[in-house]
Design a protein around this motif. Structure first.
Motif, PDB file in Angstrom:
ATOM      1  N   GLN A  36      38.909  78.935  20.182  1.00 52.73           N
ATOM      2  CA  GLN A  36      37.932  78.495  18.940  1.00 52.73           C
ATOM      3  C   GLN A  36      38.552  77.670  17.883  1.00 52.73           C
ATOM      4  OE1 GLN A  36      36.435  82.474  17.710  1.00 52.73           O
ATOM      5  NE2 GLN A  36      34.797  82.545  19.340  1.00 52.73           N
ATOM      6  N   GLN A  37      39.737  78.201  17.404  1.00 52.17           N
ATOM      7  CA  GLN A  37      40.698  77.503  16.627  1.00 52.17           C
ATOM      8  C   GLN A  37      41.061  76.193  17.134  1.00 52.17           C
ATOM      9  OE1 GLN A  37      43.831  80.088  16.263  1.00 52.17           O
ATOM     10  NE2 GLN A  37      43.128  81.076  14.421  1.00 52.17           N
ATOM     11  N   ALA A  38      41.249  75.900  18.324  1.00 58.96           N
ATOM     12  CA  ALA A  38      41.684  74.763  18.978  1.00 58.96           C
ATOM     13  C   ALA A  38      40.351  73.665  18.785  1.00 58.96           C
ATOM     14  CB  ALA A  38      42.029  74.705  20.361  1.00 58.96           C
ATOM     15  N   GLU A  39      39.057  74.169  19.137  1.00 60.61           N
ATOM     16  CA  GLU A  39      37.915  73.469  19.064  1.00 60.61           C
ATOM     17  C   GLU A  39      37.904  72.915  17.498  1.00 60.61           C
ATOM     18  OE1 GLU A  39      36.049  72.482  21.305  1.00 60.61           O
ATOM     19  OE2 GLU A  39      36.148  73.549  23.104  1.00 60.61           O
ATOM     20  N   ALA A  40      37.976  73.768  16.581  1.00 54.89           N
ATOM     21  CA  ALA A  40      37.922  73.561  15.110  1.00 54.89           C
ATOM     22  C   ALA A  40      38.834  72.630  14.654  1.00 54.89           C
ATOM     23  CB  ALA A  40      38.101  74.785  14.312  1.00 54.89           C
ATOM     24  N   ILE A  41      40.036  72.554  15.251  1.00 50.44           N
ATOM     25  CA  ILE A  41      40.895  71.616  14.690  1.00 50.44           C
ATOM     26  C   ILE A  41      40.776  70.293  15.460  1.00 50.44           C
ATOM     27  CG2 ILE A  41      42.702  72.374  16.454  1.00 50.44           C
ATOM     28  CD1 ILE A  41      43.466  70.703  12.938  1.00 50.44           C
ATOM     29  N   ARG A  44      38.257  68.538  13.559  1.00 53.37           N
ATOM     30  CA  ARG A  44      38.712  67.866  12.164  1.00 53.37           C
ATOM     31  C   ARG A  44      39.890  66.713  12.425  1.00 53.37           C
ATOM     32  NH1 ARG A  44      43.051  71.116   7.924  1.00 53.37           N
ATOM     33  NH2 ARG A  44      43.765  69.340   6.817  1.00 53.37           N
ATOM     34  N   ILE A  45      40.673  66.891  13.548  1.00 56.54           N
ATOM     35  CA  ILE A  45      41.541  65.760  13.804  1.00 56.54           C
ATOM     36  C   ILE A  45      40.401  64.524  14.164  1.00 56.54           C
ATOM     37  CG2 ILE A  45      43.147  64.839  15.597  1.00 56.54           C
ATOM     38  CD1 ILE A  45      44.100  66.558  13.467  1.00 56.54           C
ATOM     39  N   ALA A  46      39.584  64.711  14.815  1.00 56.93           N
ATOM     40  CA  ALA A  46      38.649  63.453  15.196  1.00 56.93           C
ATOM     41  C   ALA A  46      38.142  62.829  14.129  1.00 56.93           C
ATOM     42  CB  ALA A  46      37.411  63.982  16.079  1.00 56.93           C
ATOM     43  N   GLU A  47      38.223  63.207  12.970  1.00 58.64           N
ATOM     44  CA  GLU A  47      37.755  62.440  11.692  1.00 58.64           C
ATOM     45  C   GLU A  47      38.612  61.283  11.452  1.00 58.64           C
ATOM     46  OE1 GLU A  47      37.623  65.366   8.575  1.00 58.64           O
ATOM     47  OE2 GLU A  47      36.137  66.511   9.553  1.00 58.64           O
ATOM     48  N   GLU A  48      39.909  61.353  11.940  1.00 65.01           N
ATOM     49  CA  GLU A  48      40.861  60.170  11.852  1.00 65.01           C
ATOM     50  C   GLU A  48      41.231  59.376  13.309  1.00 65.01           C
ATOM     51  OE1 GLU A  48      44.272  61.250   9.192  1.00 65.01           O
ATOM     52  OE2 GLU A  48      43.436  63.107   9.261  1.00 65.01           O
ATOM     53  N   THR A  71      38.188  65.838  22.604  1.00 66.17           N
ATOM     54  CA  THR A  71      37.517  65.708  21.481  1.00 66.17           C
ATOM     55  C   THR A  71      37.692  64.193  20.844  1.00 66.17           C
ATOM     56  OG1 THR A  71      37.129  68.003  20.974  1.00 66.17           O
ATOM     57  CG2 THR A  71      36.601  66.209  19.344  1.00 66.17           C
ATOM     58  N   LEU A  72      38.783  63.800  21.089  1.00 70.87           N
ATOM     59  CA  LEU A  72      39.096  62.539  20.527  1.00 70.87           C
ATOM     60  C   LEU A  72      38.850  61.339  21.719  1.00 70.87           C
ATOM     61  CD1 LEU A  72      42.823  62.995  19.063  1.00 70.87           C
ATOM     62  CD2 LEU A  72      40.843  62.582  17.761  1.00 70.87           C
ATOM     63  N   GLY A  73      38.679  61.733  22.777  1.00 70.41           N
ATOM     64  CA  GLY A  73      38.681  60.896  23.730  1.00 70.41           C
ATOM     65  C   GLY A  73      40.035  59.842  23.871  1.00 70.41           C
ATOM     66  N   MET A  74      41.070  60.542  23.706  1.00 74.37           N
ATOM     67  CA  MET A  74      42.203  59.793  23.701  1.00 74.37           C
ATOM     68  C   MET A  74      43.244  60.919  24.573  1.00 74.37           C
ATOM     69  SD  MET A  74      44.881  59.468  20.377  1.00 74.37           S
ATOM     70  CE  MET A  74      46.511  58.629  20.336  1.00 74.37           C
ATOM     71  N   PRO A  75      43.952  60.129  25.547  1.00 75.36           N
ATOM     72  CA  PRO A  75      44.857  60.867  26.168  1.00 75.36           C
ATOM     73  C   PRO A  75      46.339  61.248  25.519  1.00 75.36           C
ATOM     74  CG  PRO A  75      44.976  58.377  26.670  1.00 75.36           C
ATOM     75  CD  PRO A  75      43.899  58.815  25.864  1.00 75.36           C
ATOM     76  N   ILE A  76      46.787  62.288  25.966  1.00 71.28           N
ATOM     77  CA  ILE A  76      48.111  62.624  25.398  1.00 71.28           C
ATOM     78  C   ILE A  76      49.104  61.753  26.038  1.00 71.28           C
ATOM     79  CG2 ILE A  76      49.719  64.563  25.418  1.00 71.28           C
ATOM     80  CD1 ILE A  76      47.268  66.467  25.955  1.00 71.28           C
ATOM     81  N   THR A  77      49.911  61.203  24.823  1.00 69.18           N
ATOM     82  CA  THR A  77      50.809  60.168  25.080  1.00 69.18           C
ATOM     83  C   THR A  77      52.130  60.820  26.097  1.00 69.18           C
ATOM     84  OG1 THR A  77      50.127  58.798  23.164  1.00 69.18           O
ATOM     85  CG2 THR A  77      52.292  58.476  24.464  1.00 69.18           C
ATOM     86  N   ALA A  78      52.514  61.943  25.880  1.00 72.29           N
ATOM     87  CA  ALA A  78      53.704  62.549  26.142  1.00 72.29           C
ATOM     88  C   ALA A  78      53.773  64.020  26.129  1.00 72.29           C
ATOM     89  CB  ALA A  78      54.932  61.827  25.872  1.00 72.29           C
ATOM     90  N   TYR A  79      54.306  64.748  26.939  1.00 72.57           N
ATOM     91  CA  TYR A  79      54.615  66.133  26.754  1.00 72.57           C
ATOM     92  C   TYR A  79      56.265  66.142  26.434  1.00 72.57           C
ATOM     93  CZ  TYR A  79      50.071  67.493  28.497  1.00 72.57           C
ATOM     94  OH  TYR A  79      48.719  67.536  28.379  1.00 72.57           O
ATOM     95  N   ASP A  80      56.687  66.713  25.338  1.00 71.94           N
ATOM     96  CA  ASP A  80      57.837  66.707  25.178  1.00 71.94           C
ATOM     97  C   ASP A  80      58.750  68.069  24.963  1.00 71.94           C
ATOM     98  OD1 ASP A  80      60.612  66.024  23.797  1.00 71.94           O
ATOM     99  OD2 ASP A  80      59.738  64.234  23.126  1.00 71.94           O
ATOM    100  N   ALA A  81      59.520  68.238  25.765  1.00 68.43           N
ATOM    101  CA  ALA A  81      60.399  69.677  25.834  1.00 68.43           C
ATOM    102  C   ALA A  81      60.838  69.777  24.550  1.00 68.43           C
ATOM    103  CB  ALA A  81      61.260  69.853  27.027  1.00 68.43           C
ATOM    104  N   ARG A  82      61.309  68.855  23.765  1.00 62.03           N
ATOM    105  CA  ARG A  82      62.054  69.038  22.424  1.00 62.03           C
ATOM    106  C   ARG A  82      61.081  69.904  21.505  1.00 62.03           C
ATOM    107  NH1 ARG A  82      64.022  63.018  21.104  1.00 62.03           N
ATOM    108  NH2 ARG A  82      61.884  62.700  21.888  1.00 62.03           N
ATOM    109  N   ARG A 190      41.912  74.143   6.489  1.00 61.24           N
ATOM    110  CA  ARG A 190      40.539  73.989   5.823  1.00 61.24           C
ATOM    111  C   ARG A 190      39.460  74.023   6.932  1.00 61.24           C
ATOM    112  NH1 ARG A 190      38.636  68.820   6.371  1.00 61.24           N
ATOM    113  NH2 ARG A 190      40.138  67.180   6.404  1.00 61.24           N
ATOM    114  N   HIS A 191      39.801  73.637   8.130  1.00 60.65           N
ATOM    115  CA  HIS A 191      39.069  73.500   9.301  1.00 60.65           C
ATOM    116  C   HIS A 191      38.623  74.932   9.918  1.00 60.65           C
ATOM    117  CE1 HIS A 191      43.197  73.494  10.657  1.00 60.65           C
ATOM    118  NE2 HIS A 191      42.783  74.054  11.691  1.00 60.65           N
ATOM    119  N   LEU A 192      39.224  75.900   9.509  1.00 63.21           N
ATOM    120  CA  LEU A 192      38.893  77.402   9.656  1.00 63.21           C
ATOM    121  C   LEU A 192      38.014  78.002   8.886  1.00 63.21           C
ATOM    122  CD1 LEU A 192      42.267  78.529  11.259  1.00 63.21           C
ATOM    123  CD2 LEU A 192      40.487  77.324  12.241  1.00 63.21           C
ATOM    124  N   ASP A 193      36.806  78.427   9.271  1.00 61.37           N
ATOM    125  CA  ASP A 193      35.846  79.135   8.388  1.00 61.37           C
ATOM    126  C   ASP A 193      36.232  80.242   7.469  1.00 61.37           C
ATOM    127  OD1 ASP A 193      32.687  78.557  10.373  1.00 61.37           O
ATOM    128  OD2 ASP A 193      33.950  77.093   9.106  1.00 61.37           O
TER     129      ASP A 193
END
Length: 207
Positions: A36-41, A44-48, A71-82, A190-193
């Motif tokens: 649920q938190q992931a959906e909320a963030i 929020r992130i999609a506003e930018e 939600t963004l319709g944007m692929p994840i560029t990379a997964y980074d173990a760092r 602020r995205h969490l009720d």
């Protein structure tokens, strides 16, 4: 010159978070609240708009990032173990009473294979420096982990008073200006009720 910004999002809640159970490099899942938190963030992130999207490769971070990505319709560029959380070694998947029962009340003084603070900070700074060069002048979105991020920020800002209790799916943005990094936003939820009051700027950035 266009400012380089990195926005860090901590992953959503897990059962291990609720139990204060050491997660480390475990590939444990988000719980119902975490999703649920992931959906909320994500909303929020999609506003930018974002130029680059990087995530830790551990499951709880990947799940958070994948929801944001959809939600963004944007692929994840990379997964980074760092970007992984602190390696907890033998302490991984335990809670405090179990550690005391197994190793005694002074277990923190034992060599149990845990990653050092110096190592965490070094890889965190390496990620930031690398990102600042590779994606100069761009807006970078990063999904990572609480303790790792806190230690990285302490080292980057040379301020030991912050970064102790970053909230699940909190947003922290740093900007590279005049050869140094500044906070734009710190530990904001602020995205969490039902979220706690957000720290809107550096003046209130005390963990």
């Amino acid at each position: 010159m266009t400012t380089t910004t990195i926005t860090f999002v901590r992953h959503g809640n897990t059962d291990h978070n609720l139990e204060n159970r050491a997660q480390g490099h475990l590939n444990n899942s988000l719980n119902a609240t975490g999703f649920q938190q992931a959906e909320a963030i994500a909303k929020r992130i999609a506003e930018e708009s974002w130029d680059v999207f990087i995530s830790s490769d551990l499951l709880r971070a990947r799940q958070t990032a994948e929801i944001i990505s959809q939600t963004l319709g944007m692929p994840i560029t990379a997964y980074d173990a760092r970007l992984r959380e602190m390696d907890r070694g033998q302490v991984e998947n335990t809670i405090e009473p179990e550690r005391v029962a197994r190793w005694g009340p002074n277990w923190k003084d034992l060599e149990l294979g845990q990653e050092s603070i110096e190592s965490i900070r070094a890889r965190g700074l390496d990620f930031i420096n690398d990102t600042a060069v590779r994606y100069a002048g761009r807006k970078v979105l990063v999904v990572t982990h609480g303790f790792f991020l806190g230690q990285t920020l302490k080292a980057l800002m040379q301020d030991e008073s912050t970064g102790n209790h970053l909230k699940n799916t909190s947003v922290t943005t740093i900007a590279h200006k005049d050869d140094h990094w500044e906070y734009v936003l710190y530990d904001c939820v602020r995205h969490l009720d039902a979220g706690e009051p957000s720290d809107a700027d550096r003046s209130s950035a005390k963990a």
